[in-house]
Design a protein around this motif. Structure first.
Motif, PDB file in Angstrom:
ATOM      1  N   GLN A 244      47.243  39.606  52.959  1.00 43.82           N
ATOM      2  CA  GLN A 244      47.969  39.892  51.728  1.00 43.82           C
ATOM      3  C   GLN A 244      47.660  38.901  50.609  1.00 43.82           C
ATOM      4  O   GLN A 244      47.922  39.174  49.444  1.00 43.82           O
ATOM      5  N   VAL A 245      47.097  37.746  50.949  1.00 41.99           N
ATOM      6  CA  VAL A 245      46.653  36.816  49.908  1.00 41.99           C
ATOM      7  C   VAL A 245      45.575  37.463  49.050  1.00 41.99           C
ATOM      8  O   VAL A 245      45.551  37.312  47.819  1.00 41.99           O
ATOM      9  N   LEU A 246      44.687  38.221  49.687  1.00 43.09           N
ATOM     10  CA  LEU A 246      43.643  38.918  48.931  1.00 43.09           C
ATOM     11  C   LEU A 246      44.248  39.984  48.026  1.00 43.09           C
ATOM     12  O   LEU A 246      43.774  40.198  46.905  1.00 43.09           O
ATOM     13  N   THR A 247      45.285  40.653  48.504  1.00 48.12           N
ATOM     14  CA  THR A 247      45.950  41.636  47.660  1.00 48.12           C
ATOM     15  C   THR A 247      46.642  40.949  46.490  1.00 48.12           C
ATOM     16  O   THR A 247      46.644  41.473  45.357  1.00 48.12           O
ATOM     17  N   ASP A 248      47.240  39.781  46.722  1.00 50.62           N
ATOM     18  CA  ASP A 248      47.833  39.010  45.627  1.00 50.62           C
ATOM     19  C   ASP A 248      46.800  38.717  44.558  1.00 50.62           C
ATOM     20  O   ASP A 248      47.057  38.861  43.351  1.00 50.62           O
ATOM     21  N   VAL A 249      45.607  38.294  44.991  1.00 56.23           N
ATOM     22  CA  VAL A 249      44.536  37.993  44.045  1.00 56.23           C
ATOM     23  C   VAL A 249      44.148  39.247  43.271  1.00 56.23           C
ATOM     24  O   VAL A 249      43.971  39.206  42.058  1.00 56.23           O
ATOM     25  N   GLU A 250      44.020  40.361  43.974  1.00 57.24           N
ATOM     26  CA  GLU A 250      43.626  41.602  43.318  1.00 57.24           C
ATOM     27  C   GLU A 250      44.616  42.002  42.232  1.00 57.24           C
ATOM     28  O   GLU A 250      44.234  42.340  41.104  1.00 57.24           O
ATOM     29  N   VAL A 251      45.893  41.962  42.553  1.00 58.60           N
ATOM     30  CA  VAL A 251      46.926  42.333  41.586  1.00 58.60           C
ATOM     31  C   VAL A 251      46.912  41.385  40.388  1.00 58.60           C
ATOM     32  O   VAL A 251      46.958  41.820  39.227  1.00 58.60           O
TER      33      VAL A 251
ATOM     34  N   VAL B 112      33.218  30.356  35.454  1.00 57.07           N
ATOM     35  CA  VAL B 112      33.739  31.414  34.592  1.00 57.07           C
ATOM     36  C   VAL B 112      34.616  32.322  35.448  1.00 57.07           C
ATOM     37  O   VAL B 112      34.666  32.190  36.677  1.00 57.07           O
ATOM     38  N   PHE B 113      35.310  33.245  34.815  1.00 55.26           N
ATOM     39  CA  PHE B 113      36.122  34.243  35.504  1.00 55.26           C
ATOM     40  C   PHE B 113      35.173  35.290  36.070  1.00 55.26           C
ATOM     41  O   PHE B 113      34.591  36.077  35.335  1.00 55.26           O
ATOM     42  N   ILE B 114      34.981  35.285  37.392  1.00 56.36           N
ATOM     43  CA  ILE B 114      34.084  36.261  38.014  1.00 56.36           C
ATOM     44  C   ILE B 114      34.874  37.287  38.812  1.00 56.36           C
ATOM     45  O   ILE B 114      35.971  37.019  39.296  1.00 56.36           O
ATOM     46  N   HIS B 115      34.284  38.460  38.940  1.00 58.18           N
ATOM     47  CA  HIS B 115      34.861  39.500  39.787  1.00 58.18           C
ATOM     48  C   HIS B 115      34.736  39.115  41.251  1.00 58.18           C
ATOM     49  O   HIS B 115      35.641  39.326  42.050  1.00 58.18           O
TER      50      HIS B 115
ATOM     51  N   SER C  54      39.745  41.752  44.851  1.00 55.97           N
ATOM     52  CA  SER C  54      40.330  40.797  45.789  1.00 55.97           C
ATOM     53  C   SER C  54      39.531  39.502  45.932  1.00 55.97           C
ATOM     54  O   SER C  54      40.046  38.515  46.458  1.00 55.97           O
ATOM     55  N   GLU C  55      38.269  39.483  45.463  1.00 55.36           N
ATOM     56  CA  GLU C  55      37.449  38.279  45.541  1.00 55.36           C
ATOM     57  C   GLU C  55      37.342  37.570  44.187  1.00 55.36           C
ATOM     58  O   GLU C  55      36.569  36.608  44.046  1.00 55.36           O
ATOM     59  N   ALA C  56      38.106  38.018  43.198  1.00 52.28           N
ATOM     60  CA  ALA C  56      38.044  37.412  41.864  1.00 52.28           C
ATOM     61  C   ALA C  56      38.440  35.937  41.931  1.00 52.28           C
ATOM     62  O   ALA C  56      39.334  35.554  42.689  1.00 52.28           O
TER      63      ALA C  56
END
Length: 245
Positions: free
Chosen positions: A29-36, A146-149, A171-173
């Motif tokens: 769910q940490v990855l989902t947090d990042v995605e959101v 930089v801000f990467i996807h 989710s990997e941003a």
């Protein structure tokens, strides 16, 4: 009644499509947090979040179609690729996300470990691994974050005609190397790099992009094999590595 389509399914994540709704079930769910969080601050089109009830995230489908698929020629126009480049540049020019990215020493250590596994397991010939390890060295240098996807695969960028309509799977941003995003988007589609850079609008070191092509392929193969994907398919990771010989 809309049918349920399995978009992707492996031990880490399952994504289902029901009509115009995607249901993403993630073990982490940490990855989902990042995605959101990433979609909330990204300055480019992203899917609408419909609801979230852990471990499920529901998002709306974005219009248009993917820029292409790994292993197949992209039918998107040069202008569409340029539009994708312009969108990526807007992301890279945006303020940094508040969370960090991977460190250079972590990436180098993973690369060494995966190269050793590829050789000792016999998955790839040692000369092919060693040559690509040399090419990958170009990517292992300090960069301005930089801000990467972070996972900008060609299937994650959607276009309608010559316009980018949405970028999915955030989710990997993180903070990272701008050239990593450009490399992942053109992995297996080297012939479209000039079109992408025409929209990105700045000079880049193509040797570094080549380095990321090799590095990403070398470090992804074991995960792909263990999760039921075939990196030996035409145009995929094995072919990317052979192109460096």
């Amino acid at each position: 009644m809309a049918e349920v389509e399995v978009v992707v399914a492996h031990k880490a994540r399952t994504t289902l499509r029901v009509g115009d709704v995607f249901l993403k079930i993630d073990a982490d769910q940490v990855l989902t947090d990042v995605e959101v969080d990433a979609m909330a601050i990204a300055p480019i089109p992203t899917p609408e979040i419909l609801w979230r009830k852990p471990p499920v995230l529901a998002i709306a489908a974005v219009p248009g179609k993917a820029l292409g698929r790994l292993g197949e020629p992209s039918t998107a126009s040069p202008a569409a690729w340029a539009a994708a480049g312009a969108a990526v540049r807007r992301l890279h020019d945006a303020p940094l996300p508040p969370w960090p990215g991977r460190r250079l020493d972590e990436i180098a250590a993973q690369l060494d470990g995966e190269c050793a596994w590829l050789v000792t397991s016999g998955v790839l010939p040692a000369d092919l691994v060693n040559r690509n390890r040399e090419v990958a060295e170009a990517a292992l240098r300090p960069w301005k974050p930089v801000f990467i996807h972070g996972d900008l695969q060609i299937t994650h960028v959607f276009v309608d005609g010559d316009e980018v309509t949405g970028v999915i799977d955030w989710s990997e941003a993180a903070r990272g190397d701008a050239l990593f995003d450009l490399a992942i988007l053109t992995l297996g589609h080297e012939e479209r790099l000039d079109d992408l850079l025409a929209g990105y609008g700045t000079d880049v070191d193509v040797d570094v992009i080549r380095g990321w092509w090799s590095l990403r392929s070398l470090t992804a193969i074991r995960w792909l094999v263990e999760h039921g994907f075939d990196p030996a398919s035409p145009g995929c990771e094995f072919d990317v590595l052979r192109a460096r010989m």
